[in-house]
Design an enzyme around this catalytic site. Structure first.
Site, PDB file in Angstrom:
ATOM      1  N   SER A 175      64.045  64.295  65.218  1.00 22.19           N
ATOM      2  CA  SER A 175      63.875  62.994  65.518  1.00 22.19           C
ATOM      3  C   SER A 175      64.499  62.791  67.032  1.00 22.19           C
ATOM      4  O   SER A 175      65.048  63.519  67.551  1.00 22.19           O
ATOM      5  CB  SER A 175      64.804  62.050  64.523  1.00 22.19           C
ATOM      6  OG  SER A 175      65.250  60.705  65.034  1.00 22.19           O
ATOM      7  N   TYR A 188      73.685  61.486  60.931  1.00 21.89           N
ATOM      8  CA  TYR A 188      72.192  61.668  61.393  1.00 21.89           C
ATOM      9  C   TYR A 188      71.951  62.321  62.659  1.00 21.89           C
ATOM     10  O   TYR A 188      71.435  63.383  62.955  1.00 21.89           O
ATOM     11  CB  TYR A 188      71.121  60.594  60.832  1.00 21.89           C
ATOM     12  CG  TYR A 188      69.820  60.913  60.949  1.00 21.89           C
ATOM     13  CD1 TYR A 188      69.087  61.567  59.815  1.00 21.89           C
ATOM     14  CD2 TYR A 188      68.921  60.424  62.115  1.00 21.89           C
ATOM     15  CE1 TYR A 188      67.560  61.910  59.917  1.00 21.89           C
ATOM     16  CE2 TYR A 188      67.655  61.033  62.030  1.00 21.89           C
ATOM     17  CZ  TYR A 188      67.108  61.404  60.989  1.00 21.89           C
ATOM     18  OH  TYR A 188      65.559  61.898  60.886  1.00 21.89           O
TER      19      TYR A 188
END
EC number: 1.1.1.300
Length: 302
Positions: A175, A188
């Site tokens: 990501s 995350y």
């Protein structure tokens, strides 16, 4: 010895110019794509979201076999049936990649039932979606186990055979938050930053391993259930990526043996700005773009 070092010093800038020009030319010419007809592809988190689209895309591009790993049998079964309807052999195994023993056990089962894995796609991930002080300790550990350590276990399980065969590819669906973190997703962002370092180290370590390569994909916010409720201030300027687009570009990157892929291309600007702007300016960019508060409406996967 001195002349040897002087020669290397003079040759180095020439090599850099050559490689930059070569990369620029490759951008203009039609790429030569790798044939996938002999490849067995394993996708973790393959039952839904980007994982399901990755399975479809690999099957569409002629992969020999697709193997799906995940924790929800219903989703895995549905995706497996869909891939088989496309005419591609597909199998699924229930596996929590955050569980080391389970990964090694299911990797052995895959080799015995399906054969050697030549493309491993580490896609499985979870997000807790809360600030540090509001986070549950077990949820924080879960994020690290699945998003980061899971890649250690899966790669250790399948990479040795790839090296023996001199044929393999390790893929990580990461990501852009690995490079530019946001509040409200501390678990995350941390796990993805660790995952990025893992892949960067692995990619360099494979330079002397013929036939075995790695690809790291760093997409912007993608419209999947996992980040349901996340809101960007200017969605028309920064629209979320479609999972099928991420899957298509990922498989293309594998076929072109591209080491790192940022999606969309504008994310390169973010990396450059983060390298040259002072922290105060970066904070204003976060506030202006809405990334500072984008997780306030986060709901996640239901």
């Amino acid at each position: 010895m001195i002349w040897k070092w002087l020669g290397a010093l003079l040759l180095f800038p020439v090599q850099m110019v050559y490689l930059v020009v070569k990369a620029a030319v490759c951008l203009l010419l039609p790429p030569k794509l790798r044939d996938l007809s002999r490849e067995n592809v394993l996708v973790t988190g393959g039952g839904r979201g980007i994982g399901r689209h990755l399975a479809r895309e690999f099957a569409r591009r002629g992969a020999r076999k697709i193997i799906l790993w995940g924790r929800t049998e219903k989703c895995l079964k549905e995706t497996t049936e869909e891939i088989r309807m496309m005419g591609t052999e597909c199998h699924y195994f229930i596996c929590d990649v955050g569980n080391r023993e389970e990964v090694y056990r299911q990797a052995k089962a895959v080799r015995e039932k399906v054969g050697d894995i030549t493309i491993l796609v580490n896609n499985a991930a979870v997000v807790h979606g809360k600030s540090l002080m509001d986070s549950d300790d077990d949820a924080l550990l879960k994020s690290q186990h699945i998003n980061t350590l899971g890649q250690f276990w899966t790669t250790k399980a399948f990479l040795p055979r790839m090296l023996e065969l001199q044929n393999g590819h390790i893929v990580c669906l990461n990501s852009v938050l690995a490079l530019s973190a946001i509040p409200g997703a501390i678990d995350y962002c941390t796990s993805k930053a660790s995952s990025f370092a893992f892949m960067e180290s692995l990619t360099l370590g494979l330079l002397d391993c013929p036939g075995v390569n790695a690809t790291t994909v760093l997409p912007f916010h993608t419209s999947t259930e996992m980040f349901q409720g996340m809101r960007i201030r200017f969605p028309s300027l920064f629209p979320p990526l479609k999972p099928e687009t991420v899957a298509r570009r990922t498989v293309e990157a594998v076929q072109m043996n591209q080491a790192f892929l940022l999606l969309p291309w504008t994310m390169h600007v973010l990396v450059i700005l983060k390298s040259i702007l002072p922290q105060a300016a970066l904070e204003e960019i976060h506030k202006f773009s809405g990334s500072y508060t984008c997780m306030n409406t986060f709901k996640g996967r239901t």
